[in-house]
Design a protein around this motif. Structure first.
Motif, PDB file in Angstrom:
ATOM      1  N   ASN A  41       0.645  -0.921  -0.428  1.00  0.00           N
ATOM      2  CA  ASN A  41       0.298   0.030   0.172  1.00  0.00           C
ATOM      3  C   ASN A  41       0.985   1.475  -0.035  1.00  0.00           C
ATOM      4  O   ASN A  41       0.402   2.222  -1.133  1.00  0.00           O
ATOM      5  CB  ASN A  41      -0.916   0.352   1.209  1.00  0.00           C
ATOM      6  CG  ASN A  41      -2.443  -0.851   0.813  1.00  0.00           C
ATOM      7  OD1 ASN A  41      -2.512  -0.897  -0.398  1.00  0.00           O
ATOM      8  ND2 ASN A  41      -3.008  -1.708   2.408  1.00  0.00           N
ATOM      9  N   TYR A  60      -2.002  -1.553  -6.471  1.00  0.00           N
ATOM     10  CA  TYR A  60      -3.381  -1.443  -5.418  1.00  0.00           C
ATOM     11  C   TYR A  60      -4.008  -3.300  -5.924  1.00  0.00           C
ATOM     12  O   TYR A  60      -4.731  -3.074  -4.780  1.00  0.00           O
ATOM     13  CB  TYR A  60      -4.357  -0.095  -5.439  1.00  0.00           C
ATOM     14  CG  TYR A  60      -3.885   0.808  -4.650  1.00  0.00           C
ATOM     15  CD1 TYR A  60      -2.509   0.922  -3.553  1.00  0.00           C
ATOM     16  CD2 TYR A  60      -3.386   2.798  -5.561  1.00  0.00           C
ATOM     17  CE1 TYR A  60      -3.013   1.641  -2.247  1.00  0.00           C
ATOM     18  CE2 TYR A  60      -2.832   3.111  -4.163  1.00  0.00           C
ATOM     19  CZ  TYR A  60      -2.497   2.871  -2.857  1.00  0.00           C
ATOM     20  OH  TYR A  60      -2.128   4.118  -2.300  1.00  0.00           O
ATOM     21  N   LEU A  64      -5.493  -5.961  -3.357  1.00  0.00           N
ATOM     22  CA  LEU A  64      -6.720  -6.546  -3.031  1.00  0.00           C
ATOM     23  C   LEU A  64      -6.836  -7.672  -3.835  1.00  0.00           C
ATOM     24  O   LEU A  64      -7.682  -8.602  -3.251  1.00  0.00           O
ATOM     25  CB  LEU A  64      -7.543  -6.169  -3.855  1.00  0.00           C
ATOM     26  CG  LEU A  64      -7.810  -4.307  -3.810  1.00  0.00           C
ATOM     27  CD1 LEU A  64      -8.451  -3.891  -4.628  1.00  0.00           C
ATOM     28  CD2 LEU A  64      -8.343  -4.393  -2.831  1.00  0.00           C
ATOM     29  N   ARG A  65      -6.161  -8.180  -4.626  1.00  0.00           N
ATOM     30  CA  ARG A  65      -5.521 -10.327  -4.409  1.00  0.00           C
ATOM     31  C   ARG A  65      -5.431 -10.875  -3.784  1.00  0.00           C
ATOM     32  O   ARG A  65      -5.981 -11.975  -3.174  1.00  0.00           O
ATOM     33  CB  ARG A  65      -4.381 -10.864  -6.355  1.00  0.00           C
ATOM     34  CG  ARG A  65      -5.760 -10.155  -7.323  1.00  0.00           C
ATOM     35  CD  ARG A  65      -4.403 -10.744  -8.557  1.00  0.00           C
ATOM     36  NE  ARG A  65      -2.865 -10.909  -8.130  1.00  0.00           N
ATOM     37  CZ  ARG A  65      -2.682  -9.323  -8.975  1.00  0.00           C
ATOM     38  NH1 ARG A  65      -4.022  -8.392  -9.542  1.00  0.00           N
ATOM     39  NH2 ARG A  65      -2.011  -8.886  -8.980  1.00  0.00           N
ATOM     40  N   ASP A  67      -6.328  -9.435  -0.590  1.00  0.00           N
ATOM     41  CA  ASP A  67      -6.826  -9.163   0.488  1.00  0.00           C
ATOM     42  C   ASP A  67      -8.257  -8.028  -0.184  1.00  0.00           C
ATOM     43  O   ASP A  67      -7.469  -7.349  -0.109  1.00  0.00           O
ATOM     44  CB  ASP A  67      -6.341  -7.881   2.052  1.00  0.00           C
ATOM     45  CG  ASP A  67      -6.634  -7.815   3.146  1.00  0.00           C
ATOM     46  OD1 ASP A  67      -8.072  -8.215   2.958  1.00  0.00           O
ATOM     47  OD2 ASP A  67      -6.459  -6.756   4.077  1.00  0.00           O
ATOM     48  N   LYS A  68      -8.863  -9.181  -0.796  1.00  0.00           N
ATOM     49  CA  LYS A  68      -9.903  -8.360  -1.140  1.00  0.00           C
ATOM     50  C   LYS A  68     -11.058  -7.726  -0.679  1.00  0.00           C
ATOM     51  O   LYS A  68     -11.627  -6.583  -1.415  1.00  0.00           O
ATOM     52  CB  LYS A  68     -10.350  -9.551  -1.785  1.00  0.00           C
ATOM     53  CG  LYS A  68     -11.509 -10.148  -1.052  1.00  0.00           C
ATOM     54  CD  LYS A  68     -12.217 -11.374  -1.879  1.00  0.00           C
ATOM     55  CE  LYS A  68     -13.086 -11.978  -1.418  1.00  0.00           C
ATOM     56  NZ  LYS A  68     -14.433 -12.972  -1.767  1.00  0.00           N
ATOM     57  N   PHE A  69     -10.914  -7.125   0.364  1.00  0.00           N
ATOM     58  CA  PHE A  69     -12.203  -6.025   1.134  1.00  0.00           C
ATOM     59  C   PHE A  69     -10.513  -5.068   1.793  1.00  0.00           C
ATOM     60  O   PHE A  69     -10.827  -4.434   2.364  1.00  0.00           O
ATOM     61  CB  PHE A  69     -12.657  -6.738   2.687  1.00  0.00           C
ATOM     62  CG  PHE A  69     -13.122  -7.743   1.757  1.00  0.00           C
ATOM     63  CD1 PHE A  69     -14.736  -7.050   0.763  1.00  0.00           C
ATOM     64  CD2 PHE A  69     -13.223  -9.414   1.580  1.00  0.00           C
ATOM     65  CE1 PHE A  69     -15.441  -8.639   0.489  1.00  0.00           C
ATOM     66  CE2 PHE A  69     -14.581 -10.074   1.417  1.00  0.00           C
ATOM     67  CZ  PHE A  69     -15.525  -9.224   0.452  1.00  0.00           C
ATOM     68  N   ASN A  70      -9.667  -5.006   1.379  1.00  0.00           N
ATOM     69  CA  ASN A  70      -8.690  -3.989   2.323  1.00  0.00           C
ATOM     70  C   ASN A  70      -9.047  -2.468   1.921  1.00  0.00           C
ATOM     71  O   ASN A  70      -9.483  -2.264   0.494  1.00  0.00           O
ATOM     72  CB  ASN A  70      -6.833  -4.082   1.516  1.00  0.00           C
ATOM     73  CG  ASN A  70      -6.024  -3.627   1.984  1.00  0.00           C
ATOM     74  OD1 ASN A  70      -5.712  -2.457   2.141  1.00  0.00           O
ATOM     75  ND2 ASN A  70      -5.000  -3.970   3.023  1.00  0.00           N
ATOM     76  N   ALA A  73      -6.394  -0.159   0.500  1.00  0.00           N
ATOM     77  CA  ALA A  73      -6.217  -0.352  -1.392  1.00  0.00           C
ATOM     78  C   ALA A  73      -7.907  -0.124  -2.473  1.00  0.00           C
ATOM     79  O   ALA A  73      -7.655   0.725  -3.420  1.00  0.00           O
ATOM     80  CB  ALA A  73      -5.912  -1.243  -2.054  1.00  0.00           C
ATOM     81  N   THR A  74      -8.906  -0.639  -1.858  1.00  0.00           N
ATOM     82  CA  THR A  74     -10.672  -0.111  -2.157  1.00  0.00           C
ATOM     83  C   THR A  74      -9.564   1.247  -2.668  1.00  0.00           C
ATOM     84  O   THR A  74     -10.021   1.930  -3.410  1.00  0.00           O
ATOM     85  CB  THR A  74     -11.311  -0.028  -1.235  1.00  0.00           C
ATOM     86  OG1 THR A  74     -10.706  -1.747  -1.131  1.00  0.00           O
ATOM     87  CG2 THR A  74     -12.398  -0.312  -1.494  1.00  0.00           C
TER      88      THR A  74
END
Length: 85
Positions: A41, A60, A64-65, A67-70, A73-74
């Protein structure tokens, strides 16, 4: 130098706005810990700050790959996509 010292230095570089140094330091962390989400990040943010939006987006997306709910990054990926920089 261990990763905790490099992490400290990378954060300080970012706080000073020394983004090129922050990129080098975060890359060093990722070299030894490729799934370090915080370093990824920080690296993406530093790339964004020096105008490398494509690299920033790619990092980013990697976060998300992993930690898909980060939330960092989102939020920042949306910022990169809408930025006029």
């Amino acid at each position: 130098m261990d990763n905790s010292q490099i992490t400290h230095d990378a954060i300080n570089s970012a706080l000073k706005g020394d983004w090129k140094t922050a990129i080098k330091q975060n890359l060093a962390i990722i070299k030894s810990a490729p799934h370090d989400i915080e370093a990824l990040n920080r690296l993406a943010r530093a790339y964004f700050q020096v105008g490398l939006k494509t690299k920033s987006s790619q990092i980013y997306l990697k976060v998300l790959r992993l930690d898909k709910f980060n939330p960092i990054a989102t939020k920042n990926l949306a910022l990169v996509k809408t930025s006029k920089i």
